[in-house]
Design an enzyme around this catalytic site. Structure first.
Site, PDB file in Angstrom:
ATOM      1  N   GLY A  31       0.968  -1.044   0.496  1.00 27.37           N
ATOM      2  CA  GLY A  31       0.232   0.146   0.148  1.00 27.37           C
ATOM      3  C   GLY A  31       0.428   1.073  -0.066  1.00 27.37           C
ATOM      4  N   LEU A  33       0.546   4.005  -1.859  1.00 28.69           N
ATOM      5  CA  LEU A  33       1.218   3.510  -3.171  1.00 28.69           C
ATOM      6  C   LEU A  33       1.300   4.803  -4.039  1.00 28.69           C
ATOM      7  CD1 LEU A  33      -2.010   1.869  -4.780  1.00 28.69           C
ATOM      8  CD2 LEU A  33       0.794   0.941  -4.209  1.00 28.69           C
ATOM      9  N   GLY A  36       5.936   5.131  -8.184  1.00 30.96           N
ATOM     10  CA  GLY A  36       6.585   3.627  -8.606  1.00 30.96           C
ATOM     11  C   GLY A  36       6.066   2.136  -8.517  1.00 30.96           C
ATOM     12  N   HIS A  37       5.014   2.466  -7.624  1.00 31.56           N
ATOM     13  CA  HIS A  37       3.967   1.681  -7.554  1.00 31.56           C
ATOM     14  C   HIS A  37       3.105   1.322  -9.215  1.00 31.56           C
ATOM     15  CE1 HIS A  37       4.190   1.542  -3.075  1.00 31.56           C
ATOM     16  NE2 HIS A  37       4.583   0.329  -3.393  1.00 31.56           N
ATOM     17  N   GLN A  61       8.108  -8.783   7.776  1.00 30.14           N
ATOM     18  CA  GLN A  61       9.593  -8.190   7.712  1.00 30.14           C
ATOM     19  C   GLN A  61       9.222  -6.680   7.972  1.00 30.14           C
ATOM     20  OE1 GLN A  61       7.486  -7.643   3.543  1.00 30.14           O
ATOM     21  NE2 GLN A  61       8.864  -5.807   3.013  1.00 30.14           N
ATOM     22  N   GLN A 153      16.124  -7.511  -2.723  1.00 33.96           N
ATOM     23  CA  GLN A 153      14.472  -8.267  -2.592  1.00 33.96           C
ATOM     24  C   GLN A 153      14.669  -8.535  -4.000  1.00 33.96           C
ATOM     25  OE1 GLN A 153      11.216  -6.854  -1.471  1.00 33.96           O
ATOM     26  NE2 GLN A 153      10.445  -6.249  -2.757  1.00 33.96           N
ATOM     27  N   SER A 185       9.325   6.765  -2.607  1.00 33.91           N
ATOM     28  CA  SER A 185       9.920   5.905  -1.621  1.00 33.91           C
ATOM     29  C   SER A 185       8.348   5.763  -0.920  1.00 33.91           C
ATOM     30  CB  SER A 185      10.786   5.170  -0.983  1.00 33.91           C
ATOM     31  OG  SER A 185      10.539   4.875   0.435  1.00 33.91           O
ATOM     32  N   SER A 186       7.491   5.225   0.108  1.00 37.85           N
ATOM     33  CA  SER A 186       6.919   5.532   0.877  1.00 37.85           C
ATOM     34  C   SER A 186       6.857   5.907   1.804  1.00 37.85           C
ATOM     35  CB  SER A 186       5.693   4.165   0.895  1.00 37.85           C
ATOM     36  OG  SER A 186       5.518   3.127   0.432  1.00 37.85           O
TER      37      SER A 186
HETATM   38  O1  PAF Z   1       8.470  -4.341  -1.581  1.00 37.55           O
HETATM   39  C1  PAF Z   1       7.312  -4.370  -0.784  1.00 37.55           C
HETATM   40  O2  PAF Z   1       6.120  -3.762  -0.958  1.00 37.55           O
HETATM   41  C2  PAF Z   1       7.002  -6.011  -0.546  1.00 37.55           C
HETATM   42  O3  PAF Z   1       8.662  -6.146   0.367  1.00 37.55           O
HETATM   43  C3  PAF Z   1       6.668  -6.740  -0.894  1.00 37.55           C
HETATM   44  C4  PAF Z   1       7.337  -7.406  -1.713  1.00 37.55           C
HETATM   45  C5  PAF Z   1       4.952  -6.862  -1.308  1.00 37.55           C
HETATM   46  C6  PAF Z   1       6.313  -8.002   0.380  1.00 37.55           C
HETATM   47  O4  PAF Z   1       5.834  -7.753   1.511  1.00 37.55           O
END
Ligand code: PAF
Length: 281
Positions: A31, A33, A36-37, A61, A153, A185-186
Site C-alpha cells: 500500500g 501507493l 513507482g507502484h 518483514q 529483494q 518511496s513510501s
Molecule cells: O516491496 C514491497 O513492498 C514488499 O517487500 C513486498 C514485496 C510487497 C512484500 O511484502
C-alpha cells in the site's frame, strides 16, 4: 475491481480471470501507493491479460514494531488508484488470513538474505520471501513485478523462484524518481522538508558512481568516493555502500570489468532510505 479479503475469494477471482487461459500478472504491494507502484501496474498490463495486486503490510518483514505501526496506511486512496489503473482483483487480507494460528513455515534464501542490507535489517528478507511465496500460492500469477530500487529483494525473489521451481516469471521494473532524482518511496512522506531536500544526495552519488565506472575505476575507489559524497551532506548518515556483482551480489573487488550493482542506504533523521544503480564499465 474485486477486493478479496480471504484466500478463497482471491483464488475464485483469479480462476474466473483465467477461465479462457488468460495470463495473470501480480503486483505485490504494502500500500501507500506512489508513482513507482503505478509503474509496476502499468508494466503488468503490458505483459499480461489481467492485472491483480496485493495490498498487505506484512508484519514479518519489520524488525521493530514502531516501524510497522508507523507504516503509512492510505487504503481508500490505494484502492481508487488500483481501480483507475484497471486492476481486476486486489488481495487485501488481515494478518490472520496470511499467518493463521500455528503458522510456522518460513522461506529463506540463506545466503542472499543475510548479506548487505540483510545485515542491517536481520530477518527482513526472510519475512519478504515467506510472504511473497504465500502470495504466489494464493494469487497464482503467471508473472509478478517488483521494483529495481529494492535490488537485493528482487535478486532474492528471483533466487527463491528458481530454487523452489515456482512457476512465476519475475520482472524487475526501473526505479521511478521525483523531479530532483530522489527515488520514489513510501518513506519519503515521513522526511522533514530539510531531510527531503538533503536526500537528493543519494541519486547524485549514484550518478557520480556511474560516471566513475564508465571511465574505469576500482571497487575500492568507488566505495570511497560514494561514501565521501554522501558524508559531505551533514543530514545524511551513511549506513551502507555496497558494490557487488550485479547478478550474484558477491562483493566486487579490484578493477571493475563487469556490471556492478551499487546499493546504498543512508539515514535522514529516523528514516532509512535506499537507492541503487547497476553500472556497466
Ligand atoms: O516491496 C514491497 O513492498 C514488499 O517487500 C513486498 C514485496 C510487497 C512484500 O511484502
Amino acid at each position: 475491481m474485486k477486493v478479496c479479503r480471504t484466500v478463497e475469494e482471491m483464488r475464485a477471482a483469479v480462476a474466473a480471470l483465467r477461465a479462457d487461459g488468460d495470463r495473470i500478472a501480480l503486483v505485490p504491494t504494502m500500500g501507500a501507493l506512489h508513482a513507482g507502484h503505478m509503474a509496476l501496474v502499468a508494466r503488468a498490463g503490458e505483459v499480461a491479460d489481467h492485472v491483480t495486486a496485493s495490498l498487505f503490510v506484512n508484519p514479518t518483514q519489520f524488525e521493530n514494531p514502531e516501524d510497522l505501526s508507523a507504516y503509512p496506511k492510505t487504503t481508500d486512496g490505494d484502492l481508487a488508484k488500483f481501480k483507475s489503473a484497471g486492476v481486476a482483483a486486489v488481495f487485501m487480507p488481515n494478518p490472520d488470513e496470511v499467518y493463521p494460528d500455528g503458522a510456522e513455515t518460513i522461506v529463506e534464501t540463506t545466503k542472499l538474505a543475510n548479506m548487505l542490507h540483510g545485515k542491517v535489517r536481520p530477518g527482513h528478507f526472510r519475512g519478504v520471501t515467506t510472504v511473497v511465496c504465500k502470495l504466489f500460492n494464493i494469487c497464482q500469477p503467471n508473472v509478478a513485478l517488483f521494483g529495481e530500487k529494492d535490488y537485493q529483494q528482487l535478486q532474492i525473489i528471483k533466487r527463491m523462484v528458481r530454487d523452489l521451481f515456482i512457476p512465476v516469471e519475475i520482472i524487475g521494473v526501473p526505479t521511478v524518481r521525483e523531479d530532483d532524482g530522489l527515488a520514489m518511496s513510501s518513506r519519503n512522506v515521513r522526511l522533514t522538508s530539510e531531510d527531503r531536500a538533503a536526500a537528493v544526495v543519494l541519486n547524485q552519488s549514484l550518478a557520480l558512481a556511474e560516471r566513475m565506472v564508465a571511465d574505469g575505476t576500482t571497487a575500492e575507489d568507488l566505495r570511497a568516493a560514494v561514501t565521501a559524497h554522501i558524508t559531505a551532506e551533514p543530514r545524511a548518515t551513511v549506513k551502507a555502500v555496497d558494490i557487488t556483482d550485479a547478478s550474484d551480489l558477491t562483493e566486487a573487488t579490484g578493477p571493475i570489468t563487469a556490471p556492478v550493482a551499487l546499493m546504498i542506504s543512508a539515514q535522514f533523521g529516523d528514516i532509512l532510505l535506499i537507492d541503487q544503480r547497476v553500472a556497466t564499465p
